[in-house]
Design a protein around this motif. Structure first.
Motif, PDB file in Angstrom:
ATOM      1  N   VAL A   6       0.838  -1.201   0.000  1.00 22.96           N
ATOM      2  CA  VAL A   6       0.000   0.000   0.000  1.00 22.96           C
ATOM      3  C   VAL A   6       0.873   1.251   0.000  1.00 22.96           C
ATOM      4  O   VAL A   6       0.630   2.204  -0.758  1.00 22.96           O
ATOM      5  CB  VAL A   6      -0.942   0.013   1.223  1.00 22.96           C
ATOM      6  CG1 VAL A   6      -1.646   1.368   1.349  1.00 22.96           C
ATOM      7  CG2 VAL A   6      -1.973  -1.101   1.108  1.00 22.96           C
ATOM      8  N   MET A   7       1.911   1.271   0.834  1.00 23.73           N
ATOM      9  CA  MET A   7       2.790   2.431   0.902  1.00 23.73           C
ATOM     10  C   MET A   7       3.522   2.651  -0.420  1.00 23.73           C
ATOM     11  O   MET A   7       3.721   3.795  -0.849  1.00 23.73           O
ATOM     12  CB  MET A   7       3.804   2.261   2.030  1.00 23.73           C
ATOM     13  CG  MET A   7       3.229   2.379   3.432  1.00 23.73           C
ATOM     14  SD  MET A   7       2.329   3.932   3.703  1.00 23.73           S
ATOM     15  CE  MET A   7       3.588   5.139   3.294  1.00 23.73           C
ATOM     16  N   THR A   8       3.910   1.568  -1.074  1.00 26.38           N
ATOM     17  CA  THR A   8       4.578   1.682  -2.371  1.00 26.38           C
ATOM     18  C   THR A   8       3.665   2.359  -3.382  1.00 26.38           C
ATOM     19  O   THR A   8       4.087   3.253  -4.138  1.00 26.38           O
ATOM     20  CB  THR A   8       4.989   0.290  -2.889  1.00 26.38           C
ATOM     21  OG1 THR A   8       5.926  -0.303  -1.986  1.00 26.38           O
ATOM     22  CG2 THR A   8       5.614   0.382  -4.274  1.00 26.38           C
ATOM     23  N   GLU A   9       2.396   1.951  -3.404  1.00 25.17           N
ATOM     24  CA  GLU A   9       1.441   2.555  -4.332  1.00 25.17           C
ATOM     25  C   GLU A   9       1.229   4.034  -4.038  1.00 25.17           C
ATOM     26  O   GLU A   9       1.139   4.868  -4.949  1.00 25.17           O
ATOM     27  CB  GLU A   9       0.102   1.804  -4.255  1.00 25.17           C
ATOM     28  CG  GLU A   9       0.182   0.365  -4.774  1.00 25.17           C
ATOM     29  CD  GLU A   9      -1.120  -0.391  -4.585  1.00 25.17           C
ATOM     30  OE1 GLU A   9      -2.036   0.159  -3.926  1.00 25.17           O
ATOM     31  OE2 GLU A   9      -1.223  -1.531  -5.081  1.00 25.17           O
ATOM     32  N   LEU A  10       1.175   4.380  -2.750  1.00 21.07           N
ATOM     33  CA  LEU A  10       0.980   5.782  -2.368  1.00 21.07           C
ATOM     34  C   LEU A  10       2.202   6.628  -2.752  1.00 21.07           C
ATOM     35  O   LEU A  10       2.068   7.738  -3.267  1.00 21.07           O
ATOM     36  CB  LEU A  10       0.729   5.883  -0.858  1.00 21.07           C
ATOM     37  CG  LEU A  10      -0.615   5.345  -0.358  1.00 21.07           C
ATOM     38  CD1 LEU A  10      -0.629   5.295   1.172  1.00 21.07           C
ATOM     39  CD2 LEU A  10      -1.766   6.209  -0.860  1.00 21.07           C
ATOM     40  N   ILE A  11       3.388   6.094  -2.498  1.00 22.76           N
ATOM     41  CA  ILE A  11       4.622   6.812  -2.826  1.00 22.76           C
ATOM     42  C   ILE A  11       4.728   7.042  -4.328  1.00 22.76           C
ATOM     43  O   ILE A  11       5.165   8.105  -4.789  1.00 22.76           O
ATOM     44  CB  ILE A  11       5.843   6.039  -2.305  1.00 22.76           C
ATOM     45  CG1 ILE A  11       5.880   6.087  -0.778  1.00 22.76           C
ATOM     46  CG2 ILE A  11       7.143   6.602  -2.882  1.00 22.76           C
ATOM     47  CD1 ILE A  11       6.899   5.153  -0.148  1.00 22.76           C
ATOM     48  N   ASN A  12       4.308   6.062  -5.110  1.00 22.38           N
ATOM     49  CA  ASN A  12       4.396   6.168  -6.566  1.00 22.38           C
ATOM     50  C   ASN A  12       3.466   7.231  -7.149  1.00 22.38           C
ATOM     51  O   ASN A  12       3.590   7.589  -8.323  1.00 22.38           O
ATOM     52  CB  ASN A  12       4.106   4.813  -7.211  1.00 22.38           C
ATOM     53  CG  ASN A  12       5.247   3.822  -7.017  1.00 22.38           C
ATOM     54  OD1 ASN A  12       6.389   4.218  -6.784  1.00 22.38           O
ATOM     55  ND2 ASN A  12       4.949   2.534  -7.108  1.00 22.38           N
ATOM     56  N   THR A  13       2.530   7.741  -6.340  1.00 21.53           N
ATOM     57  CA  THR A  13       1.651   8.826  -6.818  1.00 21.53           C
ATOM     58  C   THR A  13       2.339  10.184  -6.703  1.00 21.53           C
ATOM     59  O   THR A  13       1.790  11.185  -7.173  1.00 21.53           O
ATOM     60  CB  THR A  13       0.332   8.867  -6.016  1.00 21.53           C
ATOM     61  OG1 THR A  13       0.604   9.217  -4.643  1.00 21.53           O
ATOM     62  CG2 THR A  13      -0.381   7.531  -6.062  1.00 21.53           C
ATOM     63  N   LYS A  14       3.515  10.209  -6.065  1.00 21.88           N
ATOM     64  CA  LYS A  14       4.229  11.468  -5.851  1.00 21.88           C
ATOM     65  C   LYS A  14       5.524  11.489  -6.671  1.00 21.88           C
ATOM     66  O   LYS A  14       6.486  10.792  -6.348  1.00 21.88           O
ATOM     67  CB  LYS A  14       4.568  11.640  -4.362  1.00 21.88           C
ATOM     68  CG  LYS A  14       3.352  11.660  -3.444  1.00 21.88           C
ATOM     69  CD  LYS A  14       2.454  12.843  -3.756  1.00 21.88           C
ATOM     70  CE  LYS A  14       1.200  12.837  -2.916  1.00 21.88           C
ATOM     71  NZ  LYS A  14       0.288  13.937  -3.294  1.00 21.88           N
ATOM     72  N   PRO A  15       5.571  12.300  -7.728  1.00 25.99           N
ATOM     73  CA  PRO A  15       6.777  12.344  -8.568  1.00 25.99           C
ATOM     74  C   PRO A  15       8.011  12.863  -7.837  1.00 25.99           C
ATOM     75  O   PRO A  15       9.141  12.597  -8.259  1.00 25.99           O
ATOM     76  CB  PRO A  15       6.368  13.293  -9.707  1.00 25.99           C
ATOM     77  CG  PRO A  15       5.219  14.080  -9.174  1.00 25.99           C
ATOM     78  CD  PRO A  15       4.507  13.165  -8.229  1.00 25.99           C
ATOM     79  N   GLU A  16       7.802  13.585  -6.725  1.00 27.72           N
ATOM     80  CA  GLU A  16       8.949  14.107  -5.977  1.00 27.72           C
ATOM     81  C   GLU A  16       9.588  13.062  -5.070  1.00 27.72           C
ATOM     82  O   GLU A  16      10.636  13.299  -4.464  1.00 27.72           O
ATOM     83  CB  GLU A  16       8.544  15.334  -5.141  1.00 27.72           C
ATOM     84  CG  GLU A  16       7.558  15.052  -4.016  1.00 27.72           C
ATOM     85  CD  GLU A  16       6.104  15.224  -4.433  1.00 27.72           C
ATOM     86  OE1 GLU A  16       5.307  15.689  -3.602  1.00 27.72           O
ATOM     87  OE2 GLU A  16       5.795  14.887  -5.590  1.00 27.72           O
ATOM     88  N   LEU A  17       8.933  11.884  -4.949  1.00 27.17           N
ATOM     89  CA  LEU A  17       9.461  10.805  -4.126  1.00 27.17           C
ATOM     90  C   LEU A  17       9.983   9.679  -5.006  1.00 27.17           C
ATOM     91  O   LEU A  17       9.366   9.303  -6.002  1.00 27.17           O
ATOM     92  CB  LEU A  17       8.377  10.253  -3.189  1.00 27.17           C
ATOM     93  CG  LEU A  17       7.762  11.214  -2.169  1.00 27.17           C
ATOM     94  CD1 LEU A  17       6.732  10.480  -1.322  1.00 27.17           C
ATOM     95  CD2 LEU A  17       8.833  11.846  -1.289  1.00 27.17           C
ATOM     96  N   HIS A  18      11.121   9.115  -4.614  1.00 28.77           N
ATOM     97  CA  HIS A  18      11.708   7.984  -5.334  1.00 28.77           C
ATOM     98  C   HIS A  18      11.976   6.858  -4.341  1.00 28.77           C
ATOM     99  O   HIS A  18      12.866   6.954  -3.499  1.00 28.77           O
ATOM    100  CB  HIS A  18      13.001   8.415  -6.020  1.00 28.77           C
ATOM    101  CG  HIS A  18      13.743   7.289  -6.684  1.00 28.77           C
ATOM    102  ND1 HIS A  18      13.134   6.361  -7.510  1.00 28.77           N
ATOM    103  CD2 HIS A  18      15.067   6.941  -6.646  1.00 28.77           C
ATOM    104  CE1 HIS A  18      14.018   5.493  -7.942  1.00 28.77           C
ATOM    105  NE2 HIS A  18      15.201   5.815  -7.425  1.00 28.77           N
ATOM    106  N   LEU A  19      11.195   5.790  -4.424  1.00 30.71           N
ATOM    107  CA  LEU A  19      11.344   4.656  -3.521  1.00 30.71           C
ATOM    108  C   LEU A  19      12.557   3.828  -3.947  1.00 30.71           C
ATOM    109  O   LEU A  19      12.583   3.292  -5.053  1.00 30.71           O
ATOM    110  CB  LEU A  19      10.075   3.798  -3.538  1.00 30.71           C
ATOM    111  CG  LEU A  19      10.062   2.592  -2.596  1.00 30.71           C
ATOM    112  CD1 LEU A  19      10.127   3.047  -1.141  1.00 30.71           C
ATOM    113  CD2 LEU A  19       8.792   1.757  -2.814  1.00 30.71           C
ATOM    114  N   VAL A  20      13.527   3.718  -3.053  1.00 23.97           N
ATOM    115  CA  VAL A  20      14.755   2.980  -3.394  1.00 23.97           C
ATOM    116  C   VAL A  20      14.852   1.647  -2.673  1.00 23.97           C
ATOM    117  O   VAL A  20      15.796   0.887  -2.893  1.00 23.97           O
ATOM    118  CB  VAL A  20      16.006   3.840  -3.074  1.00 23.97           C
ATOM    119  CG1 VAL A  20      16.068   5.051  -3.985  1.00 23.97           C
ATOM    120  CG2 VAL A  20      16.037   4.264  -1.605  1.00 23.97           C
ATOM    121  N   GLY A  21      13.877   1.354  -1.786  1.00 28.02           N
ATOM    122  CA  GLY A  21      13.904   0.072  -1.105  1.00 28.02           C
ATOM    123  C   GLY A  21      12.794  -0.080  -0.087  1.00 28.02           C
ATOM    124  O   GLY A  21      12.280   0.915   0.430  1.00 28.02           O
TER     125      GLY A  21
END
Length: 242
Positions: free
Chosen positions: A16-31
């Motif tokens: 769920v958190m991954t999906e939410l983070i992916n809605t924000k272009p200013e955030l880059h999930l690295v792990g």
């Protein structure tokens, strides 16, 4: 773009958190990591800007994890437990406290809060640099305070602790006590850094006057002073153990 990681032992929560983070272009999930140990191994070799951190982790409390990491990073807590909200305010790095299940609307507010939080951090950093440039008295051995229209000289070595009380600061020495109109932050900049340490947001102690340390408190003279969880590890580094 801010590099961020997720630390949560629940797979569904990480998804769920991954999906939410992916809605924000200013955030880059690295792990994303299911436990604190794996996350620590990653952080030992990589720097990130933001951590989405669950409080309840296997073998690790989220607050203990914050005290363990060796880099400055902002944290957004994610948890099913509302009971730690007050404790979270003791940490300058904690941006927000999200209670599961986390909605898109609440997540959006948290990211807005992050931007405001970072703005304040930048202003504070600039202000601190300016204060240090204008006033560096870290080697002061004595100073004067204004008390009832009299200037009283205080030997720094006789001070036991300082306690904040609203717009005033209480000063306890070996033989006297005083109350002055000032802030802990301004006073801290004038004190010798090798012997004075801020153990709590309301207390600065003279580490040379410590009688004993027990759990989350320290005995100075006859007074018990609280130690915040995030400052205890640093205090213990200053104590010489046999």
């Amino acid at each position: 773009m801010k590099k961020c990681i997720i630390i949560d032992d629940e797979l569904m929560s990480r998804t769920v958190m991954t999906e939410l983070i992916n809605t924000k272009p200013e955030l880059h999930l690295v792990g994303d990591f299911p436990d604190a140990i794996q996350a620590l191994k990653y952080l030992n070799h990589n720097e990130v800007d933001l951590i989405f951190l669950d409080i309840h982790l296997p073998n690790f409390n989220g607050f203990d994890f914050i005290n363990t990491i060796n880099q400055t990073v902002n944290v957004i807590l994610i948890t099913s437990d509302k009971n730690f909200a007050i404790e979270a305010f003791e940490y300058n790095c904690i941006v927000d406290y999200l209670v599961k299940p986390i909605t898109q609307e609440r997540f959006d507010k948290s990211i807005l809060r992050l931007k405001e939080f970072e703005g304040k951090q930048q202003k504070q950093k600039k202000s601190t640099i300016k204060e240090e440039d204008e006033e560096d008295n870290s080697g002061t051995s004595e100073f004067y305070i204004n008390n009832s229209k009299r200037l009283i000289k205080i030997d720094v070595n006789t001070i036991l602790y300082f306690r904040a009380n609203g717009d005033y600061v209480f000063i306890k020495t070996e033989n006297n006590s005083y109350t002055i109109h000032n802030t802990l932050k301004k006073i801290e900049n004038k004190l010798p850094k090798d012997s004075f340490f801020k153990v709590h947001r309301s207390f600065i102690i003279n580490t040379k006057k410590i009688v004993d340390i027990e759990d989350n408190s320290v005995l100075i003279g006859k007074d018990i002073i609280p130690i915040s969880r995030r400052n205890k590890s640093e205090l213990m580094k200053r104590v010489h153990l046999l």
